[in-house]
Design a protein around this motif. Structure first.
Motif, PDB file in Angstrom:
ATOM      1  N   PRO A   1       3.988 -19.160   4.414  1.00 47.89           N
ATOM      2  CA  PRO A   1       5.162 -18.439   3.910  1.00 47.89           C
ATOM      3  C   PRO A   1       5.831 -17.656   5.036  1.00 47.89           C
ATOM      4  O   PRO A   1       5.169 -16.901   5.749  1.00 47.89           O
ATOM      5  CB  PRO A   1       4.571 -17.503   2.848  1.00 47.89           C
ATOM      6  CG  PRO A   1       3.148 -17.302   3.270  1.00 47.89           C
ATOM      7  CD  PRO A   1       2.718 -18.577   3.939  1.00 47.89           C
ATOM      8  N   VAL A   2       7.099 -17.878   5.228  1.00 50.16           N
ATOM      9  CA  VAL A   2       7.857 -17.167   6.266  1.00 50.16           C
ATOM     10  C   VAL A   2       9.174 -16.681   5.677  1.00 50.16           C
ATOM     11  O   VAL A   2       9.691 -17.235   4.708  1.00 50.16           O
ATOM     12  CB  VAL A   2       8.135 -18.064   7.491  1.00 50.16           C
ATOM     13  CG1 VAL A   2       6.857 -18.431   8.203  1.00 50.16           C
ATOM     14  CG2 VAL A   2       8.902 -19.317   7.085  1.00 50.16           C
TER      15      VAL A   2
ATOM     16  N   THR B   1      10.622 -18.481   2.305  1.00 48.28           N
ATOM     17  CA  THR B   1      10.475 -19.915   2.173  1.00 48.28           C
ATOM     18  C   THR B   1       9.092 -20.307   2.688  1.00 48.28           C
ATOM     19  O   THR B   1       8.284 -19.455   3.041  1.00 48.28           O
ATOM     20  CB  THR B   1      11.579 -20.664   2.949  1.00 48.28           C
ATOM     21  OG1 THR B   1      11.478 -22.070   2.695  1.00 48.28           O
ATOM     22  CG2 THR B   1      11.455 -20.415   4.443  1.00 48.28           C
ATOM     23  N   VAL B   2       8.818 -21.592   2.725  1.00 47.39           N
ATOM     24  CA  VAL B   2       7.526 -22.085   3.188  1.00 47.39           C
ATOM     25  C   VAL B   2       7.772 -23.081   4.313  1.00 47.39           C
ATOM     26  O   VAL B   2       8.589 -23.987   4.185  1.00 47.39           O
ATOM     27  CB  VAL B   2       6.740 -22.762   2.046  1.00 47.39           C
ATOM     28  CG1 VAL B   2       5.444 -23.378   2.579  1.00 47.39           C
ATOM     29  CG2 VAL B   2       6.419 -21.754   0.951  1.00 47.39           C
ATOM     30  N   ALA B   3       7.076 -22.885   5.432  1.00 47.32           N
ATOM     31  CA  ALA B   3       7.196 -23.776   6.579  1.00 47.32           C
ATOM     32  C   ALA B   3       5.882 -24.519   6.780  1.00 47.32           C
ATOM     33  O   ALA B   3       4.813 -24.028   6.418  1.00 47.32           O
ATOM     34  CB  ALA B   3       7.548 -22.989   7.837  1.00 47.32           C
ATOM     35  N   THR B   4       5.972 -25.718   7.341  1.00 47.27           N
ATOM     36  CA  THR B   4       4.788 -26.498   7.674  1.00 47.27           C
ATOM     37  C   THR B   4       4.456 -26.286   9.139  1.00 47.27           C
ATOM     38  O   THR B   4       5.293 -26.508  10.009  1.00 47.27           O
ATOM     39  CB  THR B   4       5.017 -27.996   7.407  1.00 47.27           C
ATOM     40  OG1 THR B   4       5.339 -28.187   6.022  1.00 47.27           O
ATOM     41  CG2 THR B   4       3.770 -28.800   7.743  1.00 47.27           C
TER      42      THR B   4
ATOM     43  N   LEU C   1      -1.434 -15.037  11.057  1.00 47.92           N
ATOM     44  CA  LEU C   1      -1.319 -15.482  12.434  1.00 47.92           C
ATOM     45  C   LEU C   1      -0.320 -16.625  12.550  1.00 47.92           C
ATOM     46  O   LEU C   1       0.465 -16.690  13.501  1.00 47.92           O
ATOM     47  CB  LEU C   1      -2.683 -15.927  12.960  1.00 47.92           C
ATOM     48  CG  LEU C   1      -2.700 -16.531  14.368  1.00 47.92           C
ATOM     49  CD1 LEU C   1      -2.174 -15.544  15.394  1.00 47.92           C
ATOM     50  CD2 LEU C   1      -4.102 -17.002  14.734  1.00 47.92           C
ATOM     51  N   ALA C   2      -0.324 -17.529  11.578  1.00 49.92           N
ATOM     52  CA  ALA C   2       0.601 -18.656  11.607  1.00 49.92           C
ATOM     53  C   ALA C   2       2.050 -18.174  11.520  1.00 49.92           C
ATOM     54  O   ALA C   2       2.929 -18.675  12.228  1.00 49.92           O
ATOM     55  CB  ALA C   2       0.289 -19.625  10.462  1.00 49.92           C
ATOM     56  N   ALA C   3       2.308 -17.190  10.651  1.00 51.74           N
ATOM     57  CA  ALA C   3       3.666 -16.661  10.520  1.00 51.74           C
ATOM     58  C   ALA C   3       4.095 -15.979  11.823  1.00 51.74           C
ATOM     59  O   ALA C   3       5.243 -16.108  12.258  1.00 51.74           O
ATOM     60  CB  ALA C   3       3.728 -15.672   9.351  1.00 51.74           C
ATOM     61  N   HIS C   4       3.171 -15.259  12.452  1.00 56.51           N
ATOM     62  CA  HIS C   4       3.470 -14.612  13.732  1.00 56.51           C
ATOM     63  C   HIS C   4       3.764 -15.668  14.800  1.00 56.51           C
ATOM     64  O   HIS C   4       4.702 -15.523  15.600  1.00 56.51           O
ATOM     65  CB  HIS C   4       2.289 -13.749  14.151  1.00 56.51           C
ATOM     66  CG  HIS C   4       2.495 -13.019  15.440  1.00 56.51           C
ATOM     67  ND1 HIS C   4       3.278 -11.891  15.550  1.00 56.51           N
ATOM     68  CD2 HIS C   4       2.019 -13.264  16.692  1.00 56.51           C
ATOM     69  CE1 HIS C   4       3.289 -11.466  16.799  1.00 56.51           C
ATOM     70  NE2 HIS C   4       2.523 -12.278  17.520  1.00 56.51           N
ATOM     71  N   THR C   5       2.974 -16.747  14.795  1.00 59.84           N
ATOM     72  CA  THR C   5       3.160 -17.810  15.772  1.00 59.84           C
ATOM     73  C   THR C   5       4.531 -18.463  15.618  1.00 59.84           C
ATOM     74  O   THR C   5       5.173 -18.816  16.612  1.00 59.84           O
ATOM     75  CB  THR C   5       2.055 -18.862  15.630  1.00 59.84           C
ATOM     76  OG1 THR C   5       0.774 -18.236  15.817  1.00 59.84           O
ATOM     77  CG2 THR C   5       2.213 -19.969  16.646  1.00 59.84           C
TER      78      THR C   5
ATOM     79  N   PRO D   1      14.249 -12.824  12.151  1.00 60.81           N
ATOM     80  CA  PRO D   1      13.614 -14.142  12.012  1.00 60.81           C
ATOM     81  C   PRO D   1      14.616 -15.273  12.175  1.00 60.81           C
ATOM     82  O   PRO D   1      15.827 -15.076  12.074  1.00 60.81           O
ATOM     83  CB  PRO D   1      13.043 -14.098  10.589  1.00 60.81           C
ATOM     84  CG  PRO D   1      12.874 -12.650  10.283  1.00 60.81           C
ATOM     85  CD  PRO D   1      14.011 -11.960  10.988  1.00 60.81           C
ATOM     86  N   GLY D   2      14.091 -16.461  12.429  1.00 58.21           N
ATOM     87  CA  GLY D   2      14.940 -17.635  12.604  1.00 58.21           C
ATOM     88  C   GLY D   2      15.796 -17.909  11.384  1.00 58.21           C
ATOM     89  O   GLY D   2      15.565 -17.407  10.292  1.00 58.21           O
TER      90      GLY D   2
END
Length: 271
Positions: free
Chosen positions: A8-9, A22-25, A61-65, A212-213
């Motif tokens: 989730p980002v 939203t949700v990113a892969t 961590l994934a969202a930060h990355t 954010p993007g």
């Protein structure tokens, strides 16, 4: 070769000028995939290092990355060479030698008083003169002024880091960094209204508002001018020279109109 995670980002919605959840892969290399990767050259050092696969990371961590990857794209589009935190840690992590830990290479990491181990930046950026800039993406709201005192001071004391850039999500965090910098003796230059950027008089500490993007809605939204600011990050000078956006890390120019490139030899071995 790779595994995926749904993360989730929050992305910036250009139409409503708000953040939209939203949700990113996110794709991660498996141990098998990591085994065939070419050792990466760490920017600012000239040294290559192999990157091992890591366990499944946390969603935080994934969202930060994802945020750091967006910043890396911006720095690269401005001509900077970049070093990922993973590369820096793999290269500079102290290793046990004769019963004590020895750090063989010191280029990007700093020793924060009272902290265990060494502190790597979220991203390393190399400017046109070869100077190293420690780039931090600060989405965390929990750190205190004392926490920032240690990190800001460690970067300032480093003989290998030219300066530090903090990309900050919330105003409360900006205020803490601002206070910590003043306690360390930094002097802030007058801020430009609406610029979202603060720079010290010495120029070695910069704090910029981070957003954010942007969420993409079809090919019309992919234009570079819609997704990246015109200038370089944090008011730094863009690196003059040829456009490096379509070059691999090793410096080979990618011709998108050419025939399919030949794969790296180990890929044939595992195919």
């Amino acid at each position: 070769m790779v595994r995926t995670s749904k993360v989730p980002v929050d992305l910036h919605d250009r139409t409503t000028q708000t953040l939209r959840e939203t949700v990113a892969t996110v794709y991660w290399a498996t141990p098998r995939g990591a085994a065939v990767l070419v050792p990466a050259r760490v920017a600012g050092t000239g040294v290559r290092v192999a990157l091992a696969a890591r366990g499944r990371p946390s969603l935080a961590l994934a969202a930060h990355t994802c945020g750091v990857a967006e910043l890396a794209s911006w720095y690269r589009r401005s001509g900077f060479s970049v070093a990922a935190e993973r590369q820096i840690v793999s290269l500079e992590r102290p290793t046990p030698v004769a019963g004590r830990k020895v750090q063989n290479i010191v280029a990007w990491t700093v020793k924060v008083p009272g902290a265990v181990g060494v502190h790597p930046p979220d991203l390393g950026a190399v400017d046109k003169d070869g100077g190293r800039w420690a780039v931090e993406l600060e989405r965390d709201r929990s750190k205190t002024v004392i926490d920032y005192l240690g990190i800001l001071g460690a970067y300032r004391a480093s003989s290998t880091i030219r300066g530090q850039v903090w990309h900050v999500l919330v105003p409360a965090t900006s205020a803490k960094i601002h206070t910590a910098a003043q306690r360390l003796g930094f002097q802030w230059a007058p801020a430009q209204a609406g610029a979202g950027l603060m720079v010290t008089t010495c120029g070695t500490l910069r704090m910029a508002r981070w957003r954010p993007g942007t969420s993409l809605d079809g090919p019309a939204s992919w234009a570079e001018r819609l997704n990246f600011p015109a200038g370089a990050p944090a008011g730094l000078d863009a690196v003059a020279g040829p456009d490096t956006r379509d070059q691999w890390r090793q410096g080979t120019t990618v011709d998108v109109m050419a025939d399919l490139w030949e794969p790296y030899e180990p890929f044939r071995m595992v195919a």
